[in-house]
Motif scaffolding. Structure first.
Motif, PDB file in Angstrom:
ATOM      1  N   LEU A 195       0.836  -1.196   0.000  1.00  0.00           N
ATOM      2  CA  LEU A 195       0.000   0.000   0.000  1.00  0.00           C
ATOM      3  C   LEU A 195       0.874   1.250   0.000  1.00  0.00           C
ATOM      4  O   LEU A 195       1.923   1.282   0.640  1.00  0.00           O
ATOM      5  CB  LEU A 195      -0.893   0.026   1.248  1.00  0.00           C
ATOM      6  N   PRO A 196       0.451   2.305  -0.698  1.00  0.00           N
ATOM      7  CA  PRO A 196       1.190   3.573  -0.636  1.00  0.00           C
ATOM      8  C   PRO A 196       1.283   4.056   0.809  1.00  0.00           C
ATOM      9  O   PRO A 196       0.378   3.833   1.621  1.00  0.00           O
ATOM     10  CB  PRO A 196       0.343   4.518  -1.492  1.00  0.00           C
ATOM     11  N   ARG A 197       2.366   4.742   1.119  1.00  0.00           N
ATOM     12  CA  ARG A 197       2.607   5.168   2.494  1.00  0.00           C
ATOM     13  C   ARG A 197       1.478   6.055   3.026  1.00  0.00           C
ATOM     14  O   ARG A 197       1.070   5.928   4.187  1.00  0.00           O
ATOM     15  CB  ARG A 197       3.938   5.924   2.567  1.00  0.00           C
ATOM     16  N   ASP A 198       0.959   6.963   2.171  1.00  0.00           N
ATOM     17  CA  ASP A 198      -0.067   7.871   2.664  1.00  0.00           C
ATOM     18  C   ASP A 198      -1.348   7.136   3.029  1.00  0.00           C
ATOM     19  O   ASP A 198      -2.050   7.511   3.978  1.00  0.00           O
ATOM     20  CB  ASP A 198      -0.341   8.982   1.651  1.00  0.00           C
ATOM     21  N   ILE A 199      -1.665   6.053   2.314  1.00  0.00           N
ATOM     22  CA  ILE A 199      -2.859   5.268   2.629  1.00  0.00           C
ATOM     23  C   ILE A 199      -2.648   4.491   3.927  1.00  0.00           C
ATOM     24  O   ILE A 199      -3.526   4.436   4.790  1.00  0.00           O
ATOM     25  CB  ILE A 199      -3.204   4.315   1.472  1.00  0.00           C
ATOM     26  N   THR A 200      -1.479   3.887   4.072  1.00  0.00           N
ATOM     27  CA  THR A 200      -1.176   3.171   5.316  1.00  0.00           C
ATOM     28  C   THR A 200      -1.229   4.128   6.510  1.00  0.00           C
ATOM     29  O   THR A 200      -1.771   3.801   7.569  1.00  0.00           O
ATOM     30  CB  THR A 200       0.212   2.523   5.233  1.00  0.00           C
ATOM     31  N   SER A 201      -0.681   5.308   6.329  1.00  0.00           N
ATOM     32  CA  SER A 201      -0.699   6.309   7.388  1.00  0.00           C
ATOM     33  C   SER A 201      -2.129   6.695   7.741  1.00  0.00           C
ATOM     34  O   SER A 201      -2.489   6.823   8.921  1.00  0.00           O
ATOM     35  CB  SER A 201       0.090   7.543   6.954  1.00  0.00           C
ATOM     36  N   ASN A 202      -2.973   6.852   6.722  1.00  0.00           N
ATOM     37  CA  ASN A 202      -4.373   7.202   6.946  1.00  0.00           C
ATOM     38  C   ASN A 202      -5.088   6.122   7.753  1.00  0.00           C
ATOM     39  O   ASN A 202      -5.883   6.420   8.655  1.00  0.00           O
ATOM     40  CB  ASN A 202      -5.069   7.422   5.601  1.00  0.00           C
ATOM     41  N   ILE A 203      -4.786   4.864   7.437  1.00  0.00           N
ATOM     42  CA  ILE A 203      -5.397   3.748   8.156  1.00  0.00           C
ATOM     43  C   ILE A 203      -4.955   3.738   9.612  1.00  0.00           C
ATOM     44  O   ILE A 203      -5.769   3.619  10.532  1.00  0.00           O
ATOM     45  CB  ILE A 203      -5.037   2.411   7.481  1.00  0.00           C
TER      46      ILE A 203
END
Length: 310
Positions: free
Chosen positions: A8-16
């Motif tokens: 997963l892209p880092r920004d999506i993982t961070s959002n989760i």
């Protein structure tokens, strides 16, 4: 096999991960792998911190975890919510790291003294929203907050106890120092028409005003009309909205009184006798009956117990 979470892209993982609470992040999520550990170290992950002692097991040191989370923000903290466990030391630490703080909620934090609030308020120049419900603060604290936080737009305030307080102290402090308020909520305050008049004059930008259980007010006649004309969203002291969560608030308020070791039972009796929250009182008593029945029986007598809780 399922999806590979590492792809997963880092920004999506961070959002989760941001959707987890601080306890879940620090106790579990960051330990999953080095990649997640690295993401959880990002100060931007800690711009918002919401914590309550009702959401974790008793053996979790929430003060320690909250302090660590605030430190991880590296000064980027913008929104913090603490229910029930904030201390003077923790508040001072938040102040040392929270110069960008815009939203603060310190609900039912009875261990915080009004002196400490007065000392740290100057560290929050960007504060826009403040919730200090069920607190032990005084009018002097409100004045210091108003002077130190010139951008304050929203205040939710109620005292744990209202004895030995001049009727309009809080109202005068708010009117004098918070001219930019747009939203004000006070539960069970002792203000009279004099104090409310001062608020209307001193806070001309008010759009919403909630005065639940402020029973010293007389809003009939021309003064009541002025309130309704000036305030777009005006909640009267005796208004009950069946679609709102007022009952949960009232039940929480009563439980906070029950749990305090220095209970003012006469004040509790006045709360019980207010018809607008009888159902919430009964609900709270049914939930906590075993723990508090004997204390209520001793303080209020069997007659009142039978009248209000059966």
């Amino acid at each position: 096999m399922g999806p590979n979470w590492l792809e997963l892209p880092r920004d999506i993982t961070s959002n989760i991960l941001q959707r987890l609470g601080p306890v879940e992040i620090l106790k579990k999520a960051r330990n999953v792998c080095p990649y997640w550990w690295n993401i959880c170290k990002d100060p931007l992950m800690w711009r918002t911190i919401h914590m309550s002692n009702n959401e974790t097991s008793p053996d979790v040191d929430l003060v320690k975890i909250c302090r660590y989370a605030v430190g991880q923000s590296c000064g980027h903290l913008e929104d913090i919510e603490i229910v029930s466990f904030c201390t003077d030391d923790l508040l001072h630490y938040i102040a040392s790291c929270g110069s960008h703080l815009r939203h603060m909620q310190l609900t039912k934090c009875r261990n915080i003294l009004h002196k400490q609030i007065s000392e740290v308020a100057i560290k929050f120049p960007l504060l826009e929203e403040l919730d200090i419900s069920f607190s032990n603060l005084c009018k002097d604290s409100l004045e210091v907050i108003g002077r130190s936080c010139p951008l304050l737009k929203s205040l939710k305030f109620s005292r744990m106890f209202s004895k030995d307080i001049e009727l309009n102290d809080d109202a005068f402090a708010i009117a004098k120092t918070m001219p930019k308020l747009r939203h004000l909520s006070m539960f069970g305050n002792l203000l009279t028409n004099v104090g409310l008049h001062a608020i209307l004059d001193g806070c001309p930008l008010l759009e919403s005003l909630v005065l639940r259980d402020c029973n010293h007010l007389d809003l009939s006649g021309s003064f009541g009309k002025r309130c309704r004309d000036q305030i777009k969203d005006f909640v009267l002291p005796t208004c009950v909205d069946e679609n709102s969560d007022d009952e949960d608030d009232d039940s929480f308020y009563l439980r906070s009184l029950m749990e305090d070791q220095n209970l003012d039972y006469l004040f509790i009796l006045r709360v019980i006798q207010k018809s607008t929250i009888k159902s919430a009182v009964r609900s709270a008593f049914r939930t906590h009956g075993k723990e508090i029945h004997s204390a209520f029986r001793e303080a209020l007598g069997e007659t009142l117990i039978s009248k209000y809780f059966k």
